[in-house]
Every structure is written in structure tokens, then in C-alpha cells.
Write an enzyme that holds these catalytic residues in place. Structure first.
Site, PDB file in Angstrom:
ATOM      1  N   ASP A   1       1.665   3.664   1.932  1.00 62.63           N
ATOM      2  CA  ASP A   1       2.544   4.018   3.041  1.00 62.63           C
ATOM      3  C   ASP A   1       3.331   2.828   3.578  1.00 62.63           C
ATOM      4  O   ASP A   1       4.351   2.994   4.210  1.00 62.63           O
ATOM      5  CB  ASP A   1       1.770   4.691   4.181  1.00 62.63           C
ATOM      6  CG  ASP A   1       0.607   3.844   4.676  1.00 62.63           C
ATOM      7  OD1 ASP A   1       0.653   2.612   4.523  1.00 62.63           O
ATOM      8  OD2 ASP A   1      -0.346   4.417   5.213  1.00 62.63           O
ATOM      9  N   GLY A   2       2.847   1.611   3.337  1.00 58.56           N
ATOM     10  CA  GLY A   2       3.588   0.419   3.705  1.00 58.56           C
ATOM     11  C   GLY A   2       3.396  -0.069   5.127  1.00 58.56           C
ATOM     12  O   GLY A   2       3.940  -1.095   5.499  1.00 58.56           O
TER      13      GLY A   2
ATOM     14  N   ARG B   1      -2.420  -1.135   5.663  1.00 58.90           N
ATOM     15  CA  ARG B   1      -3.046  -2.332   5.079  1.00 58.90           C
ATOM     16  C   ARG B   1      -2.035  -3.426   4.786  1.00 58.90           C
ATOM     17  O   ARG B   1      -2.350  -4.606   4.872  1.00 58.90           O
ATOM     18  CB  ARG B   1      -3.840  -1.950   3.829  1.00 58.90           C
ATOM     19  CG  ARG B   1      -5.132  -1.253   4.188  1.00 58.90           C
ATOM     20  CD  ARG B   1      -5.814  -0.657   2.988  1.00 58.90           C
ATOM     21  NE  ARG B   1      -4.916   0.090   2.117  1.00 58.90           N
ATOM     22  CZ  ARG B   1      -4.478   1.329   2.357  1.00 58.90           C
ATOM     23  NH1 ARG B   1      -4.827   1.942   3.448  1.00 58.90           N
ATOM     24  NH2 ARG B   1      -3.683   1.942   1.514  1.00 58.90           N
TER      25      ARG B   1
ATOM     26  N   CYS C   1       0.868  -1.175   0.000  1.00 61.57           N
ATOM     27  CA  CYS C   1       0.000   0.000   0.000  1.00 61.57           C
ATOM     28  C   CYS C   1       0.904   1.224   0.000  1.00 61.57           C
ATOM     29  O   CYS C   1       2.114   1.110   0.193  1.00 61.57           O
ATOM     30  CB  CYS C   1      -0.964  -0.011   1.185  1.00 61.57           C
ATOM     31  SG  CYS C   1      -0.224   0.238   2.791  1.00 61.57           S
TER      32      CYS C   1
END
Length: 188
Positions: free
Chosen positions: A96-97, A100, A94
Site C-alpha cells: 500500500d506504500g 511499513r 510495501c
């Protein structure tokens, strides 16, 4: 970086035998607001004794969108677990990592590997998928804040734990811990 340099078509051609599935086109900021708003609505419902005892309770819960958020995450995690079980490699990313991505990787591992359904395994999972990847607990959970007005506040970890609760509720004998443990982890 790789995804920004190539189009989906170029990537698909170079990954013969792979399936490409872009599941989350909603940006991270919107999803964070969605989860935050759903959680606020759900919390408000649960803190109001009149609403808890109301015939409208289930409708209010549905309208909060919290259940929808749980459903979306669980559906994606099941798809990941199914793919892995079939021997298909999966890339989860996702924007931003740490939201999710951590939710999906953690839930897929819980679904697939009984080790992560033990207390020790669950602690290892939280360390490797949440802490090591830099989930911003302080910001996302608004720790140290008297109110949840922080623009980055979004109960992503709480949503993950609620997804865990849903799996636990269906398969309680598959876990070495109980619902109280899940609640306790949320409030650490």
C-alpha cells in the site's frame, strides 16, 4: 508496476552487484490485522489492574504479539540503516506504500541522522514520510470513531512511535526530546 512485469530472477540479473531481499511476503491486509489484534490485546492487558499486577503479566505481553511486531519492524529498519551506511542503495516498498514503508524509512533515518532526533527534525520526518506519502491517519487510527471496529483500523503510527520509544530507551542522550514528547505525538 516494475515488479509485476519481471520475475525476481530477471530483476536480479539486471541489477548486477545488487542484493535482492524480499522481506515481507505477508500481504498488507493481514499485517494490518496482525498489528490491530496485537494492539487490542496489549491495550486490554494494560487497562486491567489485576493483569498489570499479575505474575503472568510478562507472559500476557508476550502473547499479545505487540513486542514481536516491534521487533520485526526494528530488525528491518536496522537492516536498511546498515545497508545505507555501507553505501548500498535500498528500495523499500510495501503493497500500500503508507504503512511499513513509512515505518522503515522513518526509523532508518532516525538511526542514521541525528537531525531527525531533534524536535524540528522529527517534525520534518513525520511531514515528509507520513503526511506527504498519504498515511491514512483518520482511517488507521480510527479518529472520530467511538469504537475501533473499522476494518482498516490498524495502529501503524503508534507501532512506529513504540519502536521510537525502544530506540530512545537505549540511547536517551542521542535525542533532543523525551519520552513524554513521543507520547504527546501519539495523541495529537
Amino acid at each position: 508496476f516494475f515488479f509485476k512485469q519481471k520475475t525476481a530472477y530477471e530483476m536480479l540479473r539486471s541489477l548486477v552487484g545488487s542484493e535482492m531481499c524480499i522481506r515481507d511476503s505477508i500481504n498488507a491486509e493481514y499485517m494490518g490485522h496482525y498489528v490491530r489484534d496485537a494492539f487490542k490485546k496489549m491495550t486490554k492487558i494494560c487497562q486491567n489492574d489485576e493483569q498489570l499486577n499479575s505474575l503472568k503479566f510478562l507472559g500476557l505481553v508476550q502473547d499479545s504479539n505487540w513486542i514481536e511486531a516491534i521487533s520485526l519492524i526494528l530488525q528491518a529498519a536496522i537492516r536498511v540503516a546498515d545497508s545505507l551506511q555501507k553505501g548500498i542503495s535500498v528500495l523499500i516498498h510495501c503493497s500500500d506504500g503508507w504503512d511499513r514503508t513509512s515505518q522503515l524509512t522513518s526509523l532508518a533515518q532516525i538511526i542514521l541522522d541525528p537531525y531527525f532526533r531533534t524536535i524540528e527534525g522529527f517534525m520534518v520526518l513525520i511531514e515528509k514520510e507520513w503526511l506527504s506519502y498519504g498515511h491514512q491517519f483518520h482511517t488507521r487510527c480510527a479518529h472520530g470513531k467511538s469504537s475501533h471496529q473499522n476494518d482498516q483500523y490498524s495502529p501503524i503510527f503508534t507501532l512506529f512511535l513504540d519502536c521510537m520509544h525502544q530506540i530512545f530507551h537505549q540511547y536517551p542522550l542521542s535525542f533532543d526530546f523525551n519520552q513524554q514528547f513521543i507520547l504527546d505525538v501519539n495523541y495529537l
